[in-house]
Write a protein that holds these residues in place. Structure first.
Motif, PDB file in Angstrom:
ATOM      1  N   THR A  83       0.835  -1.202   0.000  1.00  0.00           N
ATOM      2  CA  THR A  83       0.000   0.000   0.000  1.00  0.00           C
ATOM      3  C   THR A  83       0.870   1.252   0.000  1.00  0.00           C
ATOM      4  OG1 THR A  83      -1.754  -1.185   1.169  1.00  0.00           O
ATOM      5  CG2 THR A  83      -1.837   1.217   1.241  1.00  0.00           C
ATOM      6  N   LEU A  84       1.913   1.253   0.813  1.00  0.00           N
ATOM      7  CA  LEU A  84       2.830   2.390   0.854  1.00  0.00           C
ATOM      8  C   LEU A  84       3.540   2.566  -0.475  1.00  0.00           C
ATOM      9  CD1 LEU A  84       4.368   4.663   2.288  1.00  0.00           C
ATOM     10  CD2 LEU A  84       5.949   2.904   3.168  1.00  0.00           C
ATOM     11  N   VAL A  85       4.010   1.484  -1.078  1.00  0.00           N
ATOM     12  CA  VAL A  85       4.721   1.570  -2.362  1.00  0.00           C
ATOM     13  C   VAL A  85       3.831   2.207  -3.423  1.00  0.00           C
ATOM     14  CG1 VAL A  85       5.699   0.213  -4.265  1.00  0.00           C
ATOM     15  CG2 VAL A  85       6.335  -0.301  -1.902  1.00  0.00           C
ATOM     16  N   ARG A  86       2.582   1.778  -3.480  1.00  0.00           N
ATOM     17  CA  ARG A  86       1.675   2.361  -4.479  1.00  0.00           C
ATOM     18  C   ARG A  86       1.449   3.843  -4.207  1.00  0.00           C
ATOM     19  NH1 ARG A  86      -0.641  -2.927  -3.958  1.00  0.00           N
ATOM     20  NH2 ARG A  86      -2.167  -2.157  -2.445  1.00  0.00           N
ATOM     21  N   ALA A  87       1.310   4.234  -2.944  1.00  0.00           N
ATOM     22  CA  ALA A  87       1.122   5.653  -2.600  1.00  0.00           C
ATOM     23  C   ALA A  87       2.364   6.470  -2.957  1.00  0.00           C
ATOM     24  CB  ALA A  87       0.789   5.801  -1.117  1.00  0.00           C
ATOM     25  N   LEU A  88       3.549   5.919  -2.690  1.00  0.00           N
ATOM     26  CA  LEU A  88       4.792   6.606  -3.045  1.00  0.00           C
ATOM     27  C   LEU A  88       4.929   6.743  -4.554  1.00  0.00           C
ATOM     28  CD1 LEU A  88       7.224   4.815  -0.560  1.00  0.00           C
ATOM     29  CD2 LEU A  88       6.438   7.194  -0.400  1.00  0.00           C
ATOM     30  N   GLN A  89       4.546   5.693  -5.284  1.00  0.00           N
ATOM     31  CA  GLN A  89       4.599   5.745  -6.747  1.00  0.00           C
ATOM     32  C   GLN A  89       3.663   6.827  -7.262  1.00  0.00           C
ATOM     33  OE1 GLN A  89       3.045   2.302  -8.759  1.00  0.00           O
ATOM     34  NE2 GLN A  89       3.699   3.018 -10.760  1.00  0.00           N
TER      35      GLN A  89
ATOM     36  N   PHE B 110       2.587  -2.578  -8.171  1.00  0.00           N
ATOM     37  CA  PHE B 110       2.417  -1.296  -8.851  1.00  0.00           C
ATOM     38  C   PHE B 110       0.990  -0.779  -8.764  1.00  0.00           C
ATOM     39  CE2 PHE B 110       6.076  -3.284 -10.966  1.00  0.00           C
ATOM     40  CZ  PHE B 110       7.016  -2.288 -10.739  1.00  0.00           C
ATOM     41  N   SER B 111       0.876   0.529  -8.743  1.00  0.00           N
ATOM     42  CA  SER B 111      -0.427   1.190  -8.690  1.00  0.00           C
ATOM     43  C   SER B 111      -1.214   0.901  -9.962  1.00  0.00           C
ATOM     44  CB  SER B 111      -0.223   2.698  -8.545  1.00  0.00           C
ATOM     45  OG  SER B 111      -1.455   3.367  -8.613  1.00  0.00           O
ATOM     46  N   ASP B 112      -2.536   0.833  -9.824  1.00  0.00           N
ATOM     47  CA  ASP B 112      -3.378   0.658 -11.012  1.00  0.00           C
ATOM     48  C   ASP B 112      -4.223   1.897 -11.292  1.00  0.00           C
ATOM     49  OD1 ASP B 112      -5.203   0.485  -8.969  1.00  0.00           O
ATOM     50  OD2 ASP B 112      -6.009  -1.462  -9.547  1.00  0.00           O
ATOM     51  N   VAL B 113      -3.879   3.031 -10.640  1.00  0.00           N
ATOM     52  CA  VAL B 113      -4.583   4.276 -10.950  1.00  0.00           C
ATOM     53  C   VAL B 113      -3.963   4.892 -12.203  1.00  0.00           C
ATOM     54  CG1 VAL B 113      -5.165   4.688  -8.530  1.00  0.00           C
ATOM     55  CG2 VAL B 113      -3.170   5.803  -9.511  1.00  0.00           C
ATOM     56  N   SER B 114      -4.700   5.774 -12.822  1.00  0.00           N
ATOM     57  CA  SER B 114      -4.220   6.433 -14.039  1.00  0.00           C
ATOM     58  C   SER B 114      -3.141   7.445 -13.672  1.00  0.00           C
ATOM     59  CB  SER B 114      -5.385   7.132 -14.744  1.00  0.00           C
ATOM     60  OG  SER B 114      -4.933   7.749 -15.919  1.00  0.00           O
ATOM     61  N   LEU B 115      -1.922   7.172 -14.091  1.00  0.00           N
ATOM     62  CA  LEU B 115      -0.780   8.043 -13.797  1.00  0.00           C
ATOM     63  C   LEU B 115      -0.154   8.534 -15.085  1.00  0.00           C
ATOM     64  CD1 LEU B 115       1.054   5.816 -11.145  1.00  0.00           C
ATOM     65  CD2 LEU B 115      -0.333   7.837 -10.673  1.00  0.00           C
TER      66      LEU B 115
END
Length: 196
Positions: free
Chosen positions: A135-141, A165-170
């Motif tokens: 969860t932290l890694v995705r927030a940092l990404q 890895f995050s799955d939000v639109s970045l």
């Protein structure tokens, strides 16, 4: 400015859940049970301990590591360095493995830039190393705070499981491969710097 380095063991499909055998995941222990051991593939873990200045962890990983890591000789470097845990719910640290609790990504940014408040700042040299802590890694990404990735990619497809890895639109994040190695058991080491 301190670097934030994410170090993970992950399957080819990006799963990082329960690599060492934590309960509750059907493929728990996949790093040891499903791939032949090659000590050369794990040399990166020793290098990390020598280079890192502090550990930065999410609450769940901290709570999983705190009862185990202090007694492990192979983690002596990690045990000697300052630890920071990012959590909005943790009441206090585990007395066996003391840590400073950070309540937000703003506090992580302040620690990274050396502008943190005196109540949680510590003098240390070297990067902040993030283990597990999905969860932290995705927030940092998502916040653009990661400087490097140290990845050991296992030749496995695990399907369901917590992914790194995050799955939000970045916006696209470009990476530069700084180091690569392939080991006899098919594990690949990939060290990427995030281009900023």
């Amino acid at each position: 400015m301190r670097e934030i380095i994410v170090t993970e063991m992950l399957s080819l499909d990006g799963v990082i859940e329960a690599p060492g055998g934590e309960t509750g995941y059907r493929n728990a222990g996949w790093t040891f049970n499903d791939v032949e051991f090659d000590p050369a593939a794990y040399e990166l873990k020793g290098t990390e301990q020598e280079e890192a200045g502090a550990l930065l962890l999410g609450r769940k990983s901290y709570e999983a590591f705190a009862p185990i890591w202090p007694s492990r000789e192979e983690f002596a470097g990690y045990n000697a360095m300052p630890r920071f845990v990012v959590s909005t719910t943790l009441e206090g640290d585990d007395g066996r493995w003391p840590a400073t609790i950070l309540r937000s990504l703003d506090e992580v940014k302040a620690l990274k830039t050396g502008q943190s408040r005196t109540d949680f700042d510590r003098d240390f040299d070297g990067p902040l190393l993030v283990h597990g802590s999905a969860t932290l890694v995705r927030a940092l990404q998502e916040a653009g705070l990661i400087d490097k990735y140290y990845l050991l990619v296992f030749p496995l497809l695990l399907g369901a499981g917590t992914r790194m890895f995050s799955d939000v639109s970045l916006y696209t994040q470009h990476l530069e491969l700084e180091e690569h190695a392939r080991y006899s058991n098919g594990i690949q080491k990939m060290i990427y710097r995030v281009k900023k």
